[in-house]
Enzyme design. Sequence first.
Site, short mmCIF file in Angstrom:
data_model
loop_
_atom_site.label_atom_id
_atom_site.label_comp_id
_atom_site.label_asym_id
_atom_site.label_seq_id
_atom_site.Cartn_x
_atom_site.Cartn_y
_atom_site.Cartn_z
N ASP A 1 17.78 41.98 38.91
CA ASP A 1 18.75 41.73 39.99
C ASP A 1 18.25 42.39 41.28
OD1 ASP A 1 20.98 41.47 41.60
OD2 ASP A 1 22.07 43.12 40.62
N ASP B 1 24.33 42.75 42.75
CA ASP B 1 25.62 42.15 42.32
C ASP B 1 25.75 42.12 40.80
OD1 ASP B 1 23.90 40.13 41.60
OD2 ASP B 1 24.89 38.55 42.77
N ASP C 1 18.39 37.39 39.63
CA ASP C 1 18.22 36.32 40.62
C ASP C 1 16.73 36.02 40.82
OD1 ASP C 1 17.38 38.50 42.22
OD2 ASP C 1 19.47 38.86 42.79
N ASP D 1 16.91 20.05 28.16
CA ASP D 1 18.00 20.59 27.36
C ASP D 1 18.64 19.46 26.54
OD1 ASP D 1 19.82 22.99 27.05
OD2 ASP D 1 21.31 21.58 27.78
N GLU E 1 14.18 20.32 23.89
CA GLU E 1 14.97 20.99 22.85
C GLU E 1 15.42 19.87 21.91
OE1 GLU E 1 18.97 23.77 22.49
OE2 GLU E 1 19.02 21.99 23.73
#
Length: 509
Positions: A23, A27, A31, A200, A259
Amino acid sequence: MRDEGEWWATAVVYQVYVRSFADSDGDGVGDLAGVRSRLGYLELLGVDALWLSPVYPSPGVDHGYDVSDPRDVDPLFGTLDDFDGLLSDARRHGLRVIVDLVPNHTSDQHEWFRAAVSAAPGSPERSRYHFRREPNNWQSVFGGPAWTRVDSDSAHSEWYLHLFAPGQPDLNWAHPEVREDLEKTLRFWCDRGVDGVRIDVAHGLAKAEGLPDDRRQPGWTVVEEDAPDPRFDQDGVHEVHRLIRGVLDHYPGRMAVGEVIVRDDARWSAYVRPDELHLAFHFGLLNCAFAADEIRECIDRTLAAAGPAPAVWTIANHDVPHPATRYGSVERARAMALVTLALPGTAYLYNGEELGLPDVDLPDSARQDPAFRLSGGAELGRDGYRVPLPWEGEAPGYGFTTGTPWLPMPSSYGELTAADQLEDPSSTLSLYRQALDLRKQHPAFTGDQVEWFGAPEGCLAFRRVGTTLVCALNTSDRQVPLPPGDVLLTSGDLTDCGDLPPNTAAWLA
Ligand code: GLC
């Protein structure tokens, strides 16, 4: 010999679960700038590529797997400029980048779905999804019915299909605009320079014609446990995979890894035909217990199913418990890492696996996975293996964040930081670094097949055909002699007389 452009055939890919990796702005959520700041670590680790979990605009009901715009970056993770910066920095570190596309469904906040809900039953807006007057008996993967009702105050109310959370409506893959939009998304990311895409739920991109009831579910007249699953692996998915391949073939060196959760190996193989996915996860090994016979059978099955396509090996991802927990100990997880990295094909690691992280037992109040809520708590969900990575220091946050991490990090993670492990030659991180270095430098890591040696009960030993590399694994509770050869690396100390102890693997050449 494979073409040089087929880098993905032997690569080691590192899955970055972006929320939990690093991070940069305090926060508590990882990211893109955080990933950028840790590229040196990934280079040092020795992986070839990273796979970024979804970073697109999303309400986050399934942490990014509910996408409201597949061609942008969510402000939580940064901007498209941050993405481009990450991509060019990754190149400088010798790393390729794969993005995660989610074509089976969108978020319920995607403009298409919002338009569909505002439009009338039977409207063109609704035809991009599956809306019905009456739901069928399908169950959501996360638990509970796969249908949610809209406009319930009207006499013409309809239900929409979501095989995952209600915030993830399934797209209608028979609709031409749905296909065109995926082509556009593929070109968008390939034009930006990504090296590949993960697809996915690649087995979900077509539903059984007419959405018939699931004969395996209670409520069906006579439940047939062995009946086919009408939700997944329908023949129509292959047309979509050919479409994806058609786009990628215009971009040399790019690949798609799917996947593919399909039990029948013959049906699974169809996904990696020459004009479909370049690679697919098989998940056989991932579902194996720490038992030599079972592991050996899984390896044979996976290689046979892949056929001429490279096999994809993995023992960890964001959907399954960490290996150190699943196998019962970090020793076993380390042994399995050597097995995985010795096999022909490509290997996918999940962030934190290289630190030997165990799952975290979270309080229910901290759990965020929709699987927890939608199953009424029957499933604890996947948060326990998505806890942020400990990078350094003694203080909570452990270098992951200066704020409050989105999932609580236990104090035990303070003993497993990357910084400490880099200094310790016996750490799990050091084992991964040595293994990846050998895999890259040593000439014996070639060949497409394995041959098995006779091994004591509870043990296995294989050689990469045509080379000298041997990998031996002991899952029994007795020490055993090693096969002949010079020891290259072991996952734990050998005994004083040079035997392979229980829960240990060795590489020899
Ligand atoms: C895949 C992802 C998983 C996600 C699901 C729905 O299985 O790996 O994390 O919840 O798809 O998108």
